[in-house]
Design an enzyme around this catalytic site. Structure first.
Site, mmCIF file in Angstrom:
data_model
loop_
_atom_site.group_PDB
_atom_site.id
_atom_site.type_symbol
_atom_site.label_atom_id
_atom_site.label_comp_id
_atom_site.label_asym_id
_atom_site.label_seq_id
_atom_site.Cartn_x
_atom_site.Cartn_y
_atom_site.Cartn_z
ATOM 1 N N GLU A 118 0.829 -1.202 0.000
ATOM 2 C CA GLU A 118 0.000 0.000 0.000
ATOM 3 C C GLU A 118 0.868 1.257 0.000
ATOM 4 O O GLU A 118 1.856 1.339 0.751
ATOM 5 C CB GLU A 118 -0.915 0.037 1.231
ATOM 6 C CG GLU A 118 -2.037 -0.967 1.189
ATOM 7 C CD GLU A 118 -3.004 -0.773 2.351
ATOM 8 O OE1 GLU A 118 -4.104 -1.318 2.286
ATOM 9 O OE2 GLU A 118 -2.650 -0.057 3.320
ATOM 10 N N ARG A 379 -29.543 48.815 -0.766
ATOM 11 C CA ARG A 379 -28.756 48.754 -2.006
ATOM 12 C C ARG A 379 -28.256 50.140 -2.351
ATOM 13 O O ARG A 379 -28.842 51.159 -1.969
ATOM 14 C CB ARG A 379 -29.632 48.225 -3.138
ATOM 15 C CG ARG A 379 -28.857 47.818 -4.408
ATOM 16 C CD ARG A 379 -28.067 46.561 -4.221
ATOM 17 N NE ARG A 379 -27.664 45.971 -5.495
ATOM 18 C CZ ARG A 379 -26.404 45.947 -5.942
ATOM 19 N NH1 ARG A 379 -25.445 46.471 -5.222
ATOM 20 N NH2 ARG A 379 -26.118 45.370 -7.096
ATOM 21 N N HIS A 771 -17.096 33.779 -4.460
ATOM 22 C CA HIS A 771 -15.780 33.846 -5.096
ATOM 23 C C HIS A 771 -15.170 32.455 -5.198
ATOM 24 O O HIS A 771 -15.350 31.627 -4.306
ATOM 25 C CB HIS A 771 -14.843 34.750 -4.293
ATOM 26 C CG HIS A 771 -15.251 36.186 -4.317
ATOM 27 N ND1 HIS A 771 -14.917 37.075 -3.312
ATOM 28 C CD2 HIS A 771 -15.990 36.892 -5.203
ATOM 29 C CE1 HIS A 771 -15.423 38.255 -3.589
ATOM 30 N NE2 HIS A 771 -16.071 38.171 -4.738
#
Length: 1112
Positions: A118, A379, A771
């Site tokens: 592994e 706004r 973002h």
């Protein structure tokens, strides 16, 4: 968002399809997907190995550490797999803080192996390059691989070599496995690059004598590279994080986003929550979520989302109605609140977007009132007053409680009101109108530039007697006192450039890539109000047109700015330019920016586009660093230096420029990721201090072209900057460099910092914010951790965004008190005339329109024919006749009327090549003329003698019928007056040889029209005329003319006056013109297809009849 997680099945499919390695990769494509709908018989038919091999089964739902959680069934037969799934499939389980339903499982062949076989490998991207982590011990108990694994950094544009893998990663790998592993690792890295992975982890990777086995895999790809990798990726499904369901509404908004140049995002967190948001801006949306969670609303927060990038009214309507539909499905005992918020927009027309929201509110007013919804609105930005007005009006007309606030109110104050933490003002202050910058309180038309552009933080000479200071070396004496006037310089050291400390001055000149006339005009208006001597935009590069000049305004007068097809010409003719502002699309931004960096005169590039693949951005950063170029962006609005220069749409319109005092420098410099939040910072800083010295939005991508530290160090080294503000966010580690800079003493000026995204740690599942870079992959990337680190380092960090302005004011006041900042006297700027188009948008002016139309409107999201949307036209299967009815008659005509119109077009389509119109068309076509010219030539022959009988017949028969004349009286009168009866007579057809076109129309009209008095009158006239001469029949022109009169008068859609008016203005001749145009076009195409040459009429078919004195 760029980096998105994919399912293990998708990741392995990519690997098996596209890896190029000499290592024998085993079990390719041997996996089966199981859900609650799986048909096991069909599954075993498709994957017969399920019946013969030992198996592994595990959920494939982006769950980490499945082995430790007991979510992997190992070494089972098919019956064992089914038994293992019974207590797990479609059952709820908890992983960390997330609760979710296990619904998607993956079955693969079991690979027997030892621990020694592994291995662990992981490749992930950073700004500097791609890191390859390798550990010789893999599996469930691999532990802290960051501490234990061997690490190799492959720089941007570099290749991973086999030698470096052997030397740096395989120190503890057995010799007999090295060659196989080297080939696999190099092939895996090449696959990672080619398919735009950003993260790829395999644990364990098993290597034995049979080959390489990929057991468990986790991966992310850069979704913005879809346009590059579509052929290899195919259609990729991005599963939601475990604990959050995938909703069809999220997919719908994602589809809208993909089809739009704007940004539309939606994540449903709790569909039963009472707090819903509809926020404009990627940064602002995070701030609102933070504030809601800070005020205890995390459990009731229903969604995260944002709309930005100037979406259209229709797009905003579609987005808003989706939110309203979701929030009105289930009632809440406390009622619900909708927060429609946003920062101060840079370029989005707030009124246009709000009109879309208002439409949605009107459509859902019933459910909104039933659910007890209260709406809070805040706004700012272009035309925001009109937007707030229409929002307030819809509240009054619908009875829905809507509270409306503008820039006079702190951005997140409405959250406290909505959640009951602060009272709602009865009458909020009214902000100045957008148009108020037309009016200057000063009577001076201009102000001396030196007075207005002097920094507020520069010490002033007390009297004329003060001794002059020695100019700074290398800087002209006249400008040395004003650092924003200094010319830009770069130093060259060794093999690379040192980037300039000052990016912009009052003399900065830029080239704009892309035809962005609004952005250019905004820059010129800013230049004018700052009293610059010349425009800051020297030229425009636009590859899709030839070289020309574009007209713009400079104050009151018009100027011309050259437009070039290619960059080389622009650079050659404008050597003074040192800044490029790129509005190139995400697909072309990389190539155009790389081209720009070939020119040594450029030292700053602003890249506005969002969605550039991260691998391309890193290449741009590398080239820029080599050339000493500062990149602002990608995914940015740009930056601004008051009194000097602004990038594109930064700072918004002139009213905001003036309201935030951006026409002259202050003492505070800031750097932000978000463009919208940078404008909010302009507002906050202007209210708390003497104003902004410089501000830059570095962009929301994971790898911005320049970093927080790049700009903070510039500000530290700029004398005019006295304090610094940084608005960071969740994701990445760049803020820690600021911490280190403060600790090391490199940064000595006061720094006020806040990182947005503190709400992320409160959510039970991972949320990707607006973002691309706003996602924490490690605990130290969270906003909470970074805020604490900045606080510990000595930065001024508020308790929340709400307190940011107060902290800025406190620091500023202290600097004023100790004399570091000496505020200067405010001087008003000159006025700038408003553009006519914008003044009309604001409703300040009116003028008569040059044209009026009542049949069609193409301005909205959908084309409208006489009040009917094009979608509805097709939905109703109106056909060509129905469209003609809308556009010609402004009516939705009955079905039989639409069919009759179509039949008329069919029977008038053509009548052979011998008629004058077809003849002319053929002659023109054979003369080499184009389709339009040939068609026009044929159409010009239509008149009273050819084809124009429809109108004339309708008028003659209508006049006779309406006056009460008997058919015989009408015929006799026309004969007496020496006039032909229009629509009567045919050169070939007769009563004995009827025109089948007329017969077809007659059968239809008699079978479908409610009444045909005019047609019956004409047929009576025909009986009289044919008794005199058998070819004096009612021809097709006459039939259509009289039948159309019956249609207009008898269909019930027109008054008698309206019907007569359509006949009078020539509508019926339009039927012939439209129908025959099909035939004329057919003749044109036929002549071209047959390649017929220039036609010349034979002499023997012309009778030359000359005057006798001219003959021989």
């Amino acid at each position: 968002m760029s980096a998105k997680a994919i399912s293990e099945q998708t990741g392995k499919e990519f690997l098996y399809k596209h890896i190029c390695t000499s290592a024998a990769v085993q079990n390719r494509f041997r996996y089966a997907n199981v859900t609650s709908d799986t048909d096991w018989d069909r599954l075993t038919q498709d994957h017969p190995w399920l019946l013969t091999e030992r198996l592994v089964v595990k959920p494939d739902q982006l769950i980490k550490c499945r082995g430790k959680l007991g979510l992997v069934g190992v070494n089972l037969d098919l019956v064992g797999v089914q038994e293992w799934l019974k207590p797990r499939l479609m059952r709820e389980t908890t992983v960390a803080k997330a609760k979710g339903i296990l619904k998607n499982f993956l079955i693969e062949p079991f690979v027997a192996h030892t621990q020694e076989e592994e291995f662990y490998i992981c490749i992930y991207a950073t700004r500097e390059g791609d890191h390859v982590l390798f550990h010789h011990e893999g599996g469930v108990d691999v532990g802290d691989v960051d501490a234990k694994a061997q690490r190799l950094l492959v720089g941007v544009d570099d290749k991973l070599s086999e030698d470096s893998v052997k030397e740096q990663l395989f120190m503890h790998v057995p010799e007999d496995k090295k060659e196989v592993l080297v080939s696999f690792v190099v092939g895996l890295f090449n696959l990672y690059e080619d398919l735009y992975f950003t993260y790829l982890e395999i644990n364990p990777l098993v290597v034995n004598q049979d080959g390489v086995f990929v057991l468990d895999m986790a991966a992310k790809i850069d979704a913005t590279a879809d346009y590059i990798c579509k052929a290899k990726w195919g259609d990729v499904e991005f599963p939601p994080p475990f604990g959050r369901e995938a909703y069809p509404e999220e997919a719908y908004i994602a589809d809208l986003d993909a089809k739009s140049g704007a940004s539309l995002k939606l994540t449903i967190l709790n569909p039963l929550g009472r707090i819903w948001t509809m926020v404009a801006g990627g940064g602002a949306s995070v701030v609102y979520s933070d504030t809601i969670c800070d005020l205890g609303g995390v459990d009731e927060l229903a969604n995260y989302g944002e709309y930005s990038g100037a979406p259209s009214e229709q797009q905003t309507y579609d987005y808003a109605k989706t939110i309203l539909s979701l929030m009105t499905r289930e009632k809440h005992h406390e009622g619900k609140v909708l927060i429609i918020g946003g920062s101060i927009a840079n370029f989005t027309n707030v009124a246009a977007t709000f009109k879309g929201i208002v439409r949605a509110i009107k459509d859902y007013q019933g459910p909104l009132k039933e659910n007890g919804v209260t709406i809070f609105v805040r706004r700012g930005g272009p035309n925001y007053q009109e937007g707030l007005r229409v929002m307030g009006e819809v509240g009054k007309t619908t009875g829905i409680p809507i509270y409306v606030f503008g820039t006079e109110t702190h951005m997140t104050a409405i959250v406290g009101m909505a959640l009951g933490h602060q009272p709602i003002p009865n009458q909020p202050p009214v902000a100045a109108h957008t148009a108020n910058f037309l009016l200057n309180s000063s009577t001076n038309s201009a102000t001396p530039a030196s007075t207005r552009t002097a920094s507020f933080s520069e010490p002033r000479a007390a009297n004329d007697a003060t001794l002059a200071k020695k100019p700074t070396a290398g800087i002209p004496a006249a400008t040395s006192h004003y650092p924003w006037l200094w010319p830009v310089k770069e130093e060259f050291t060794g093999d690379c450039y040192v980037k300039a400390t000052m990016l912009f001055s009052r003399n900065t000149k830029a080239i704009m890539w892309g035809m962005q006339t609004r952005a250019v005009q905004g820059m010129l208006d800013f230049d004018y109000v700052c009293s610059r001597d010349e425009a800051s935009v020297a030229a425009i590069v636009y590859p899709f047109t030839g070289d020309h000049k574009q007209k713009f305004y400079w104050g009151h007068k018009e100027i011309l700015i050259p437009v070039y097809k290619n960059m080389a010409d622009a650079m050659k003719k404008h050597p003074e330019v040192d800044v490029l502002i790129s509005f190139a699309s995400l697909r072309s931004a990389f190539d155009s920016t790389m081209e720009t960096m070939q020119y040594s005169q450029i030292h700053t590039i602003a890249i506005i586009a969002e969605g550039i693949p991260e691998a391309q951005t890193r290449k741009l950063i590398k080239r820029a660093d080599e050339n000493g170029i500062t990149i602002i962006g990608p995914a940015t609005v740009g930056g601004i230096k008051p009194g000097c220069f602004k990038i594109g749409n930064t700072g918004g319109m002139l009213d905001n420029i003036l309201a935030s005092n951006l026409y002259r420098p202050g003492s505070v410099a800031y750097v932000s990721r978000s463009g919208g939040m940078s404008n909010e910072l302009n507002n906050i800083i202007s209210h708390a201090t003497d104003g902004v010295y410089e501000g830059v939005a570095i962009g929301g991508d994971r790898y911005p072209g320049s970093t927080f530290m790049d700009h903070v160090i510039r500000y530290q080294d700029t004398p005019g900057v006295k304090m610094i503000v940084m608005l960071g966010e969740i994701g990445g580690t760049e803020e820690y460099k600021i911490c280190q800079g403060i600790k090391d003493g490199r940064i000595t000026k006061p720094v006020v910092c806040w990182c947005i995204g503190t709400c992320a740690t409160m959510f039970s599942s991972e949320v990707q914010f607006g973002h691309a870079g706003a996602c924490a992959n490690q605990a130290f990337e969270t906003a909470v951790a970074k805020n604490q680190a900045l606080r510990d380092a000595g930065a001024f960090v508020p308790k929340s965004f709400d307190e940011l302005g107060d902290v800025i004011r406190t620091v500023y006041d202290e600097l004023v008190a100790n004399g570091t900042i000496v505020p200067a006297q405010e001087v008003p700027p000159p006025t700038v005339p408003m553009d006519y188009s914008w003044a009309r948008e604001l409703g300040l002016i009116r003028k008569p329109a040059s044209f009026m139309t009542s049949i069609c409107d193409e301005r909205g999201q959908e084309l409208i024919y006489a009040g009917m949307s094009i979608t509805e036209v097709f939905k109703e299967e109106m056909g060509l006749g129905g469209v003609l009815g809308l556009l010609w008659f402004q009516r939705r005509l009955p079905r039989y009327a639409c069919q009759f119109i179509e039949m008329c077009l069919m029977v008038t389509a053509d009548h052979g090549p011998a008629v004058s119109g077809a003849h002319n068309t053929i002659v023109c076509a054979r003369a080499g003329k184009d389709l339009i010219s040939s068609l026009t030539s044929g159409l010009l022959t239509i008149g009273d003698r050819f084809g124009g009988a429809l109108d004339a017949a309708a008028k003659q028969f209508s006049k006779a019928f309406d006056s009460g004349m008997l058919p015989m009286e009408f015929v006799n009168k026309m004969k007496k007056d020496g006039k032909l009866i229009m629509g009567i007579g045919h050169r070939v057809k007769s009563i004995n040889n009827p025109d089948m076109r007329v017969q077809i129309l007659k059968d239809f009209v008699k079978g479908h029209f409610p009444a045909t008095p005019m047609l019956d009158y004409a047929l009576d006239v025909e009986k009289i005329t044919t008794s005199k001469k058998p070819n004096l029949i009612l021809n097709v022109d006459g039939f259509i003319g009289v039948a159309f009169v019956d249609l207009l008068r008898m269909c019930g859609g027109f008054t008698r006056d309206e019907a007569d008016e359509f006949v009078e203005i020539g509508a019926l001749n339009g039927i012939f013109v439209l129908g025959r145009s099909m035939g004329f076009i057919g003749h044109y195409l036929d002549q071209k297809r047959l390649k017929q040459g220039l036609y010349r009429h034979p002499w023997d078919d012309i009778s030359y009849v000359l005057p006798e004195h001219m003959s021989m």
